[in-house]
Design an enzyme around this catalytic site. Structure first.
Site, mmCIF file in Angstrom:
data_model
loop_
_atom_site.group_PDB
_atom_site.id
_atom_site.type_symbol
_atom_site.label_atom_id
_atom_site.label_comp_id
_atom_site.label_asym_id
_atom_site.label_seq_id
_atom_site.Cartn_x
_atom_site.Cartn_y
_atom_site.Cartn_z
ATOM 1 N N ASP A 87 33.192 83.053 -8.144
ATOM 2 C CA ASP A 87 34.219 82.554 -9.066
ATOM 3 C C ASP A 87 35.591 83.044 -8.632
ATOM 4 O O ASP A 87 35.711 84.029 -7.897
ATOM 5 C CB ASP A 87 33.937 82.993 -10.517
ATOM 6 C CG ASP A 87 34.028 84.502 -10.725
ATOM 7 O OD1 ASP A 87 33.571 85.258 -9.836
ATOM 8 O OD2 ASP A 87 34.545 84.933 -11.774
ATOM 9 N N GLU A 152 32.690 87.400 -12.194
ATOM 10 C CA GLU A 152 33.359 88.673 -11.896
ATOM 11 C C GLU A 152 34.770 88.686 -12.455
ATOM 12 O O GLU A 152 35.213 89.675 -13.031
ATOM 13 C CB GLU A 152 33.396 88.923 -10.383
ATOM 14 C CG GLU A 152 33.663 90.378 -10.009
ATOM 15 C CD GLU A 152 35.128 90.779 -10.025
ATOM 16 O OE1 GLU A 152 35.416 91.976 -10.124
ATOM 17 O OE2 GLU A 152 36.009 89.891 -9.954
HETATM 18 N N1 BES Z 1 38.184 92.066 -5.982
HETATM 19 C C1 BES Z 1 38.801 92.487 -7.179
HETATM 20 C C2 BES Z 1 38.806 94.003 -7.353
HETATM 21 C C3 BES Z 1 39.665 94.757 -6.375
HETATM 22 C C4 BES Z 1 40.921 94.330 -6.037
HETATM 23 C C5 BES Z 1 39.171 95.921 -5.840
HETATM 24 C C6 BES Z 1 41.677 95.050 -5.132
HETATM 25 C C7 BES Z 1 39.934 96.640 -4.969
HETATM 26 C C8 BES Z 1 41.189 96.193 -4.610
HETATM 27 C C9 BES Z 1 38.103 91.859 -8.366
HETATM 28 O O1 BES Z 1 37.831 90.505 -8.160
HETATM 29 C C10 BES Z 1 39.016 91.944 -9.563
HETATM 30 O O2 BES Z 1 40.003 91.262 -9.576
HETATM 31 N N2 BES Z 1 38.666 92.774 -10.559
HETATM 32 C C11 BES Z 1 39.401 92.854 -11.788
HETATM 33 C C12 BES Z 1 38.536 93.392 -12.863
HETATM 34 C C13 BES Z 1 37.638 92.397 -13.542
HETATM 35 C C14 BES Z 1 36.867 93.083 -14.646
HETATM 36 C C15 BES Z 1 38.368 91.188 -14.070
HETATM 37 C C16 BES Z 1 40.571 93.818 -11.683
HETATM 38 O O3 BES Z 1 40.525 94.772 -10.915
HETATM 39 O O4 BES Z 1 41.530 93.581 -12.405
HETATM 40 MN MN MN Z 2 37.005 90.135 -6.321
HETATM 41 MN MN MN Z 3 39.678 89.342 -8.523
#
Ligand code: BES
Ligand code: MN
Ligand code: MN
Length: 454
Positions: A87, A152
């Site tokens: 996604d 995710e």
């Molecule tokens: N891939 C990201 C997480 C990420 C970004 C890890 C940059 C390390 C460096 C993931 O898809 C993401 O965006 N996670 C969200 C949290 C989620 C619960 C919506 C975030 O970190 O805001």
């Molecule tokens: Mn991600």
């Molecule tokens: Mn992300």
């Protein structure tokens, strides 16, 4: 043909196939994209089958389907669980994209499009690495379990039910994830820490309905003013979060880790350029790297209310809203933090407004040692793919699944990210460096191959 030449010979085909994946508008946040979400799940399932993952199923959940597959044909060899997400974040604002978000385009050796870096491009790296192993040696050298979810970006809501119901089946020797970034271009990186994330929304209500600001202004409470005042009190002059007990459980960095993190080849100048603001801010007493990776924060994500249309409207709105979040670090506890945040907000608010406080999602921070021998194999694999020695980094983003898996299975989690910090994840003109995409396929194929040789 050997592995490296095979991968090299497939460059164009791989890139074209990734573009097909990126054209599917699998935006998890919006119900209008439900058919696209399902299409993306089917696309992933089909490509996994083609890569030798023979038992693939599309698992329906309360929200978006999860793709789960297994290939367990390497007896005596290690089993890895690979996790990623198909996604993507909404592409808006669309007018800020140089080329349309769902029409992937190569410019300056970068592939532009929503999901290129986060996370479709990185998922594709693993699928193609597996396929290359299958095509060059007739079978997969290790046992693989693959879990590609579709929620995710909206907090992995359904994932946990699946994990709980399939604990035995998901057992593996290591978890492998590519959903993070490299420290900088040309610096392959292994991430050993992520921040946790709690997400909140508040709704303040003053008057029973909107009021004429001339007739009532001066006597009726204005929830927007109250919201602004309240929010302004959540940080002190040193940019510390002014919530009692917020830092109580924060694990301080050891001297050694502080030194290691601050001596990485990370350039503040580059970071300033990426941010592009007139200046930076942050908690007093900590370097930028420490603020980003090892300190908790509170961030406003959205604030609205009243009249925001064209022209003037003299109104005292009945309601005002804010969305905000806290990034957490070890050993903060998400539940305890949520309770402290709510308590402080309620304490700050005057009696003239009512407050509805919601916690939309909670997620724990994650930091783990990297002494397990698998990390040496990861370093060698990245060296094979990029010609440089990898560094160990922490990151500020959150992947709730990693923490949960680590807590549940207590296996090493290898986070090999192929994004770059300036690739505009979640923003217009998201892109993935082609050098990292192809280097990623080489590295991951090498990693899986090397895992078979004990
Ligand atoms: N891939 C990201 C997480 C990420 C970004 C890890 C940059 C390390 C460096 C993931 O898809 C993401 O965006 N996670 C969200 C949290 C989620 C619960 C919506 C975030 O970190 O805001
Ligand atoms: Mn991600
Ligand atoms: Mn992300």
């Amino acid at each position: 043909m050997d592995l490296a030449s095979y991968i090299e010979s497939k460059r164009d085909a791989h890139l074209e196939e990734l573009k097909d994946f990126l054209r599917i508008q699998s935006v998890s946040a919006k119900s209008e994209h439900k058919p696209d979400i399902e299409k993306a799940a089917r696309w992933v399932a089909e490509k996994l089958r083609g890569a030798g993952v023979e038992k693939v199923e599309i698992v329906p959940t309360k929200m978006h389907p999860l793709v789960y597959g297994e290939s367990l044909r390497a007896p005596g060899k290690p089993t890895i669980l690979f996790y990623g997400h198909y996604d993507v974040q909404p592409a808006e604002p669309l007018d800020l994209w140089t080329t349309p978000a769902f029409e992937p385009t190569v410019r300056d050796n970068n592939l532009f499009g929503r999901g290129t870096a986060d996370d479709k491009g990185q998922v594709h790296i693993h699928i193609k690495a597996l396929e290359a192993l299958l095509k060059t040696s007739g079978k997969l050298p290790i046992n693989v379990k693959v879990m590609i979810e579709g929620e995710e970006e909206v907090g992995s809501v359904s994932l946990w039910d699946f994990v709980k119901a399939n604990r035995q089946r998901l057992q593996a020797d290591a978890l492998v994830v590519s959903d993070t970034s490299m420290l900088a271009r040309g610096v392959p990186s292994i991430t050993y820490g992520l921040r946790g994330l709690n997400y909140y929304q508040i709704e303040l209500t003053g008057a029973a309905q909107d009021l004429h600001s001339g007739v009532f202004g001066g006597a009726a409470p204005n929830p927007i003013t109250i919201l602004a005042e309240t929010i302004a009190k959540l940080h002190d002059a040193n940019f510390r979060v002014a919530i009692p007990g917020f830092y109580q459980d924060v694990a301080p960095l050891s001297k050694a880790e502080r030194k290691a993190l601050n001596s990485l080849p990370w350039k503040e100048k580059e970071f300033r350029k990426t941010v592009g603001s007139p200046g930076l801010c942050g908690e007093k007493g900590f370097t930028v790297v420490e603020r980003l990776w090892a300190r908790p924060t509170l961030e406003l994500n959205g604030i609205w209310g009243g009249y925001t249309g064209e022209g003037a409207k003299t109104v005292i709105p009945s309601k005002a809203y804010a969305k905000f979040s806290t990034r957490l670090v070890p050993n903060q506890n998400p539940e305890k933090i949520a309770a402290k945040v709510e308590r402080q907000i309620r304490k700050l608010l005057p009696k003239t407004v009512q407050c509805k406080f919601e916690v939309l999602s909670m997620g724990k921070p994650w930091v783990a040692p990297y002494s397990h021998p698998i990390f040496q194999k990861a370093i060698r694999a990245l060296e094979a793919g990029f010609g440089k020695r990898a560094v160990f980094i922490r990151e500020g983003g959150s992947i709730p699944f990693v923490t949960q898996m680590h807590d549940t299975f207590n296996v090493p989690c290898v986070l090999m990210g192929f994004g770059l910090p300036d690739e505009n994840a979640h923003a217009p003109d998201e892109h993935l460096s082609l050098e990292n995409y192809f280097g990623g396929i080489r590295s991951v194929a090498r990693f899986y191959e090397d895992l078979a040789s004990v």
